[in-house]
Design an enzyme around this catalytic site. Structure first.
Site, mmCIF file in Angstrom:
data_model
loop_
_atom_site.group_PDB
_atom_site.id
_atom_site.type_symbol
_atom_site.label_atom_id
_atom_site.label_comp_id
_atom_site.label_asym_id
_atom_site.label_seq_id
_atom_site.Cartn_x
_atom_site.Cartn_y
_atom_site.Cartn_z
ATOM 1 N N HIS A 238 0.351 -11.556 1.433
ATOM 2 C CA HIS A 238 -0.645 -10.756 0.723
ATOM 3 C C HIS A 238 -1.363 -11.527 -0.372
ATOM 4 O O HIS A 238 -2.524 -11.257 -0.675
ATOM 5 C CB HIS A 238 0.042 -9.516 0.120
ATOM 6 C CG HIS A 238 -0.878 -8.357 -0.100
ATOM 7 N ND1 HIS A 238 -0.483 -7.053 0.076
ATOM 8 C CD2 HIS A 238 -2.175 -8.286 -0.477
ATOM 9 C CE1 HIS A 238 -1.501 -6.243 -0.186
ATOM 10 N NE2 HIS A 238 -2.539 -6.975 -0.529
ATOM 11 N N TYR B 260 0.817 -1.212 0.000
ATOM 12 C CA TYR B 260 0.000 0.000 0.000
ATOM 13 C C TYR B 260 0.852 1.263 0.000
ATOM 14 O O TYR B 260 0.358 2.350 -0.314
ATOM 15 C CB TYR B 260 -0.921 0.049 1.224
ATOM 16 C CG TYR B 260 -1.924 -1.067 1.343
ATOM 17 C CD1 TYR B 260 -2.158 -1.963 0.299
ATOM 18 C CD2 TYR B 260 -2.649 -1.235 2.516
ATOM 19 C CE1 TYR B 260 -3.075 -2.992 0.421
ATOM 20 C CE2 TYR B 260 -3.581 -2.253 2.650
ATOM 21 C CZ TYR B 260 -3.779 -3.132 1.605
ATOM 22 O OH TYR B 260 -4.693 -4.145 1.759
ATOM 23 N N LYS C 138 1.156 -6.782 5.747
ATOM 24 C CA LYS C 138 1.275 -7.895 4.814
ATOM 25 C C LYS C 138 2.614 -7.882 4.086
ATOM 26 O O LYS C 138 3.138 -6.810 3.757
ATOM 27 C CB LYS C 138 0.148 -7.829 3.776
ATOM 28 C CG LYS C 138 -1.242 -7.681 4.358
ATOM 29 C CD LYS C 138 -2.290 -7.461 3.284
ATOM 30 C CE LYS C 138 -3.626 -7.087 3.887
ATOM 31 N NZ LYS C 138 -3.647 -5.724 4.442
#
Length: 295
Positions: free
Chosen positions: A107, A49, A74
Site C-alpha cells: 500500500h 479500507y 493491498k
C-alpha cells in the site's frame, strides 16, 4: 477500445475497476453488487479500507463466478515484514472469501522502514510462485522507491497504483513505470482527492474545471466520463470510487466514444504538479501502526 490490459507477467486485467476507498462497510456490499451487475469485473480494495469482507459479500451476492472477477487488495504497513505479509494474505483471503488473489500490492513504500517493505515484497514474490496470487505490485511508489525495490528483489511489479488525475499527472512516475514495464494504475482518477474534505485548503474541484466541461459538452458526456476516457486512451488502469448505482453505471459507460488528440492535450495541460494526497516520502507513524484485524 481496449477494455483489458495485459500485465508484464501475461495476466489480463480489466482496465476499469471499482474502487472502494472511503466506502463505508455498510454501503460497500451493495456498491460491489451494483458494479458487477453493471458489467465491472475488477474490484480494488485494501486491508486498510476496512471493507474487504463486504467486498467479498458483494461478489457472492452478485452471483458472478469467482474466476470472472479480478480482485485486487493491498498489504498495510503494519503487516510489512516477510512473515507478517504472508499472514496478511491469510487475513485478506479470509475476509474476501477466496483462496487466491488476482493482484496483491504494497500500500505504501514506507521509506522509514524500507527493509520491512522489501521483506514484505519478497513474501509476495513467494505467494506468486506458489500460485496464491496471480500478480504482485506496489502503490504510491515514486521513481526512487521503485529503483531501490528493483535493486533488492527479483520480480518486477506488475502495477504501481498512484494518484493520477488531470491536476496531478505524475509524468515522472508514469515514465519510470513504463521504463520497467510496470502498468500505472490511477487512484483518484476523476480527481476525488481534490475535493475531499480535510485534505487541505484552497482546493480546486477538477470536476468543475472549464476545460473538462468543454470537452464533456462537445462529447455529450459527463466530466467524470471524459476523465476516465483520458486515462484509458493513454493506457492507464483506473479505479473510480462510488457507492451510487447511477454514478457506478455512468463511470462504466466510457467505451463508446473517443477523445481527439486536441482534447487529450487540453486535459494534459491542466497538470499543476501539486500533490493532493499524502506524500509517500513522509512517514506517518501513527497511521502506519494501524492494526489490521484478523477477521
Amino acid at each position: 477500445m481496449v477494455t483489458e490490459l495485459i500485465l508484464n507477467n501475461g495476466v489480463t486485467m480489466p482496465a476499469l475497476g471499482l474502487g472502494v476507498f472511503q466506502s463505508p462497510p455498510e454501503e460497500t456490499t451493495a456498491a460491489v453488487r451494483a458494479a458487477l451487475d453493471t458489467g465491472y469485473r475488477h474490484i480494488d480494495t485494501a486491508a486498510a479500507y476496512g471493507n474487504e469482507k463486504e467486498v467479498g459479500e458483494g461478489i457472492r451476492q452478485a452471483g458472478v463466478d469467482r474466476s470472472e472477477v479480478f480482485i485486487e487488495t493491498k498489504v498495510w504497513v503494519s503487516d510489512y515484514g516477510y512473515e507478517n505479509a504472508l499472514h496478511a494474505w491469510d487475513k485478506a483471503t479470509g475476509k474476501l472469501g477466496t483462496d487466491y488473489l488476482d493482484l496483491f500490492i504494497l500500500h505504501q513504500p514506507a521509506p522509514d522502514r524500507f527493509d520491512k517493505t522489501i521483506a514484505a515484497y519478497k513474501a509476495m514474490e513467494s505467494l506468486l510462485e506458489d500460485g496464491r496470487v496471480r500478480a504482485i505490485g506496489v502503490s504510491n511508489f515514486m521513481p526512487h522507491h521503485l529503483e531501490q525495490l528493483l535493486a533488492e528483489t527479483t520480480i518486477v511489479p506488475a502495477v504501481n497504483q498512484v494518484e493520477v488525475h488531470p491536476y496531478f499527472a505524475q509524468r515522472d512516475v508514469q515514465a519510470k513505470d513504463s521504463e520497467h514495464g510496470i502498468l500505472t494504475q490511477a487512484w483518484s482518477p476523476i480527481g476525488g482527492i481534490t475535493f475531499y474534505p480535510g485534505w487541505g485548503e484552497n482546493r480546486r474541484n477538477v470536476m468543475e474545471d472549464p476545460a473538462i466541461a468543454a470537452v464533456a459538452q462537445s462529447q455529450g458526456k459527463s466530466p467524470a466520463q471524459v476523465m476516465l476516457r483520458w486515462h484509458l486512451q493513454q493506457g492507464r488502469s483506473a479505479i473510480p470510487k462510488s457507492t451510487n448505482p447511477a454514478r457506478i453505471a455512468e463511470n462504466f459507460d466510457v467505451f463508446g466514444f473517443e477523445l481527439s488528440a486536441d482534447e487529450l492535450a487540453a486535459i494534459d495541460a491542466l497538470d499543476t504538479g501539486v500533490r493532493n494526497g499524502p506524500d509517500p516520502d513522509v512517514a506517518r507513524p501513527e497511521r502506519f501502526a494501524m492494526v489490521i484485524p484478523e477477521a
